[in-house]
Design an enzyme around this catalytic site. Structure first.
Site, mmCIF file in Angstrom:
data_model
loop_
_atom_site.group_PDB
_atom_site.id
_atom_site.type_symbol
_atom_site.label_atom_id
_atom_site.label_comp_id
_atom_site.label_asym_id
_atom_site.label_seq_id
_atom_site.Cartn_x
_atom_site.Cartn_y
_atom_site.Cartn_z
ATOM 1 N N ASN A 9 0.870 -1.184 0.000
ATOM 2 C CA ASN A 9 0.000 0.000 0.000
ATOM 3 C C ASN A 9 0.904 1.231 0.000
ATOM 4 O O ASN A 9 1.471 1.586 1.025
ATOM 5 C CB ASN A 9 -0.894 -0.020 1.249
ATOM 6 C CG ASN A 9 -1.730 1.247 1.359
ATOM 7 O OD1 ASN A 9 -1.831 2.018 0.397
ATOM 8 N ND2 ASN A 9 -2.334 1.460 2.523
ATOM 9 N N HIS A 95 -9.643 0.783 4.509
ATOM 10 C CA HIS A 95 -8.396 1.038 5.244
ATOM 11 C C HIS A 95 -8.691 2.006 6.399
ATOM 12 O O HIS A 95 -9.487 2.926 6.260
ATOM 13 C CB HIS A 95 -7.350 1.623 4.294
ATOM 14 C CG HIS A 95 -5.987 1.654 4.894
ATOM 15 N ND1 HIS A 95 -5.595 2.615 5.794
ATOM 16 C CD2 HIS A 95 -4.923 0.818 4.751
ATOM 17 C CE1 HIS A 95 -4.340 2.373 6.172
ATOM 18 N NE2 HIS A 95 -3.914 1.284 5.551
ATOM 19 N N GLU A 97 -7.131 4.437 7.530
ATOM 20 C CA GLU A 97 -6.904 5.865 7.243
ATOM 21 C C GLU A 97 -8.112 6.464 6.536
ATOM 22 O O GLU A 97 -8.416 7.648 6.686
ATOM 23 C CB GLU A 97 -5.604 6.036 6.432
ATOM 24 C CG GLU A 97 -4.389 5.804 7.325
ATOM 25 C CD GLU A 97 -3.129 5.364 6.607
ATOM 26 O OE1 GLU A 97 -3.079 5.402 5.368
ATOM 27 O OE2 GLU A 97 -2.187 4.962 7.317
ATOM 28 N N GLY A 175 1.963 2.357 10.761
ATOM 29 C CA GLY A 175 2.891 3.480 10.624
ATOM 30 C C GLY A 175 3.535 3.923 11.928
ATOM 31 O O GLY A 175 4.121 5.003 11.993
ATOM 32 N N SER A 215 3.089 -1.942 10.458
ATOM 33 C CA SER A 215 4.528 -1.838 10.691
ATOM 34 C C SER A 215 5.289 -3.125 10.366
ATOM 35 O O SER A 215 6.273 -3.465 11.028
ATOM 36 C CB SER A 215 4.807 -1.381 12.127
ATOM 37 O OG SER A 215 4.280 -0.084 12.341
ATOM 38 N N GLY A 237 4.570 1.531 4.893
ATOM 39 C CA GLY A 237 5.846 2.241 4.798
ATOM 40 C C GLY A 237 6.963 1.427 4.154
ATOM 41 O O GLY A 237 7.683 1.923 3.270
HETATM 42 C C1 PEP Z 1 -0.986 0.050 5.837
HETATM 43 O O1 PEP Z 1 -0.988 1.167 5.345
HETATM 44 O O2 PEP Z 1 -1.867 -0.740 5.527
HETATM 45 C C2 PEP Z 1 0.078 -0.292 6.771
HETATM 46 C C3 PEP Z 1 0.019 -1.450 7.366
HETATM 47 O O3 PEP Z 1 1.062 0.646 6.961
HETATM 48 P P1 PEP Z 1 2.473 0.400 7.713
HETATM 49 O O4 PEP Z 1 3.052 -0.878 7.171
HETATM 50 O O5 PEP Z 1 3.291 1.602 7.373
HETATM 51 O O6 PEP Z 1 2.167 0.282 9.165
#
Ligand code: PEP
Length: 263
Positions: A9, A95, A97, A175, A215, A237
């Site tokens: 993503n 998601h 976000e 994140g 993460s 990320g």
């Molecule tokens: C995501 O955006 O779905 C995600 C898991 O982000 P990150 O790996 O940065 O935590």
């Protein structure tokens, strides 16, 4: 045996000028038998990523990060699922976000889900609890509610045929550099399958791949992939870093080989 999937993503990163090269580099660094790879760039980069992958590695799929819940209309700035035909074959839905920033509700996400499936997109439905909900011992209840809400109007058979995937993403792990423990993630995957059984899922949800997200890195992916209930990762990320993706997909490949998927 369920697919092993690593989905990237990219969120609101990359431009049409650089996305194709990044996708090509990641594709070249992640050629691992048995792992389904998906790259989900911003809408404006879909064509560049599609073209680059078509030329260099068509086995990597392209996904959208959301779709609109209507087919067309006065929705400035939005993108309907049928508009993605030819650009993407997967879609991330719900998601956290977007739940947070765009006010997406479970009901709305359910409508997006059926639009995505009708347009021939393979959906990844994201679910996950807030930190205070986990600390209050309500994580499973929250995720079950999200699942029930998003799937209330869904036809399990149609979703299963579309290759429905769920990503368990604890919001507090996205994140932040914090992750769920692998055993908590696996317990949630079991609870999700129990929830699917209660919703009348064909095989009690045993065929639905469940990814962990939050993460994930090349260092911690091994803990999650060692859990039989977990079938891969949704990576934010770290998915912009070819070295990280190489490590993540390599570890996913060990699980794919153990499952007999590596051919
Ligand atoms: C995501 O955006 O779905 C995600 C898991 O982000 P990150 O790996 O940065 O935590």
């Amino acid at each position: 045996m369920r697919d092993v999937i690593v989905a990237a993503n990219w969120k609101m990163h990359t431009t049409p000028a650089d996305a194709g090269d990044l996708a090509t580099t990641i594709a070249a660094r992640t050629r691992v038998p048995g792992v389904t790879r998906v790259i989900c760039p911003p809408f404006v980069c879909l064509a560049a990523v599609r073209d680059a992958l078509a030329e260099h590695d068509p086995s990597v799929a392209v996904g959208a990060q959301t779709v609109h819940h209507e087919l067309a209309g006065a929705y400035t700035g939005e993108t309907a699922a049928p508009m993605l035909v030819g650009l993407a074959t997967w879609a991330i839905l719900g998601h956290s976000e977007r739940r947070r920033d765009a006010g997406e509700t479970d009901d709305l996400i359910g409508r997006k889900l059926s639009r995505a499936v009708d347009a021939g997109l393979r959906p990844i439905l994201c679910v996950g609890e807030l930190l205070e909900e986990r600390e209050a011992g309500r994580a499973t209840q929250v995720v079950e509610t999200q699942l029930r809400g998003a799937l209330a109007a869904a036809d399990p058979q149609a979703l299963a045929s579309a290759g429905f995937v769920i990503a368990y993403e604890p919001v507090w792990a996205i994140g932040t550099g914090r992750t769920a423990t692998a055993s908590d993630a696996a317990a949630m995957a079991d609870a999700i399958r129990t929830g699917l059984t209660a919703l009348g899922w064909p095989d009690g949800g045993e065929g639905v791949p469940i990814l962990y997200g939050g993460s994930v890195t090349s260092v911690n992916i091994g803990e999650f992939m060692a859990e039989p209930a977990i079938d891969g990762a949704l990576v934010g990320g770290a998915s912009l870093k070819p070295d990280e993706m190489a490590g993540i997909v390599a570890r996913a490949g060990i699980t794919a080989a153990a499952r007999g998927l590596a051919g």
